[in-house]
Write a protein that holds these residues in place. Structure first.
Motif, PDB file in Angstrom:
ATOM      1  N   GLY A 224       0.823  -1.212   0.000  1.00 33.26           N
ATOM      2  CA  GLY A 224       0.000   0.000   0.000  1.00 33.26           C
ATOM      3  C   GLY A 224       0.855   1.259   0.000  1.00 33.26           C
ATOM      4  N   ILE A 225       1.901   1.275   0.802  1.00 32.45           N
ATOM      5  CA  ILE A 225       2.801   2.434   0.853  1.00 32.45           C
ATOM      6  C   ILE A 225       3.461   2.647  -0.500  1.00 32.45           C
ATOM      7  N   LEU A 226       3.833   1.564  -1.159  1.00 26.87           N
ATOM      8  CA  LEU A 226       4.453   1.690  -2.484  1.00 26.87           C
ATOM      9  C   LEU A 226       3.493   2.253  -3.531  1.00 26.87           C
ATOM     10  N   LYS A 227       2.201   2.225  -3.265  1.00 24.56           N
ATOM     11  CA  LYS A 227       1.205   2.771  -4.197  1.00 24.56           C
ATOM     12  C   LYS A 227       1.004   4.284  -4.033  1.00 24.56           C
TER      13      LYS A 227
ATOM     14  N   GLU B 172       1.565   8.026  -4.485  1.00 25.81           N
ATOM     15  CA  GLU B 172       2.131   8.655  -5.679  1.00 25.81           C
ATOM     16  C   GLU B 172       2.788  10.004  -5.437  1.00 25.81           C
ATOM     17  N   ASN B 173       2.460  10.660  -4.326  1.00 29.70           N
ATOM     18  CA  ASN B 173       3.003  11.998  -4.096  1.00 29.70           C
ATOM     19  C   ASN B 173       2.903  12.343  -2.608  1.00 29.70           C
ATOM     20  N   LEU B 174       3.424  13.520  -2.268  1.00 31.38           N
ATOM     21  CA  LEU B 174       3.400  13.940  -0.863  1.00 31.38           C
ATOM     22  C   LEU B 174       1.987  14.065  -0.318  1.00 31.38           C
ATOM     23  N   ASP B 175       1.064  14.538  -1.137  1.00 31.49           N
ATOM     24  CA  ASP B 175      -0.314  14.670  -0.683  1.00 31.49           C
ATOM     25  C   ASP B 175      -0.894  13.303  -0.311  1.00 31.49           C
ATOM     26  N   ASP B 176      -0.630  12.288  -1.145  1.00 29.16           N
ATOM     27  CA  ASP B 176      -1.055  10.922  -0.818  1.00 29.16           C
ATOM     28  C   ASP B 176      -0.460  10.490   0.517  1.00 29.16           C
ATOM     29  N   CYS B 177       0.819  10.783   0.722  1.00 29.08           N
ATOM     30  CA  CYS B 177       1.499  10.409   1.971  1.00 29.08           C
ATOM     31  C   CYS B 177       0.856  11.086   3.170  1.00 29.08           C
ATOM     32  N   TYR B 178       0.609  12.385   3.045  1.00 29.04           N
ATOM     33  CA  TYR B 178      -0.021  13.105   4.159  1.00 29.04           C
ATOM     34  C   TYR B 178      -1.372  12.491   4.512  1.00 29.04           C
TER      35      TYR B 178
END
Length: 95
Positions: free
Chosen positions: A17-20, A22-28
């Motif tokens: 899931g973490i590898l999916k 795509e960008n900082l916004d997704d991470c936040y």
């Protein structure tokens, strides 16, 4: 590796899931849902400690800048020296 004790499909699912992301916004968004504020603070602190130690900063400077305890700084240093190379892989890829 210490993580071998909890290795399995559930952890694979988390990492996949973490590898999916795509960008900082997704991470936040993902980490806001996944972790408490204190967990995120601990993670970001350890990562900053690792970066500073890798840059050659003194323990005292690392503690002063990050607010990390001497135990945290020592643990991160031990991981950098004898761990699974995870910190090195990520930090080197950022450079």
């Amino acid at each position: 590796m210490q993580i071998d004790n909890i290795r399995g499909q559930e952890l694979d699912d988390l990492f996949e899931g973490i590898l999916k992301l795509e960008n900082l916004d997704d991470c936040y968004h993902f980490f806001d849902d996944l972790c408490t504020t204190n967990e995120l603070i601990a993670l970001k602190q350890r990562f900053q400690v690792a970066k500073m130690i890798k840059e050659g900063q003194t323990y005292q400077k690392v503690q002063d800048r990050t607010g990390a305890s001497s135990a945290t700084v020592s643990r991160v240093k031990r991981c950098l020296d004898y761990g699974s190379d995870g910190y090195h892989r990520v930090i080197d890829r950022l450079d």
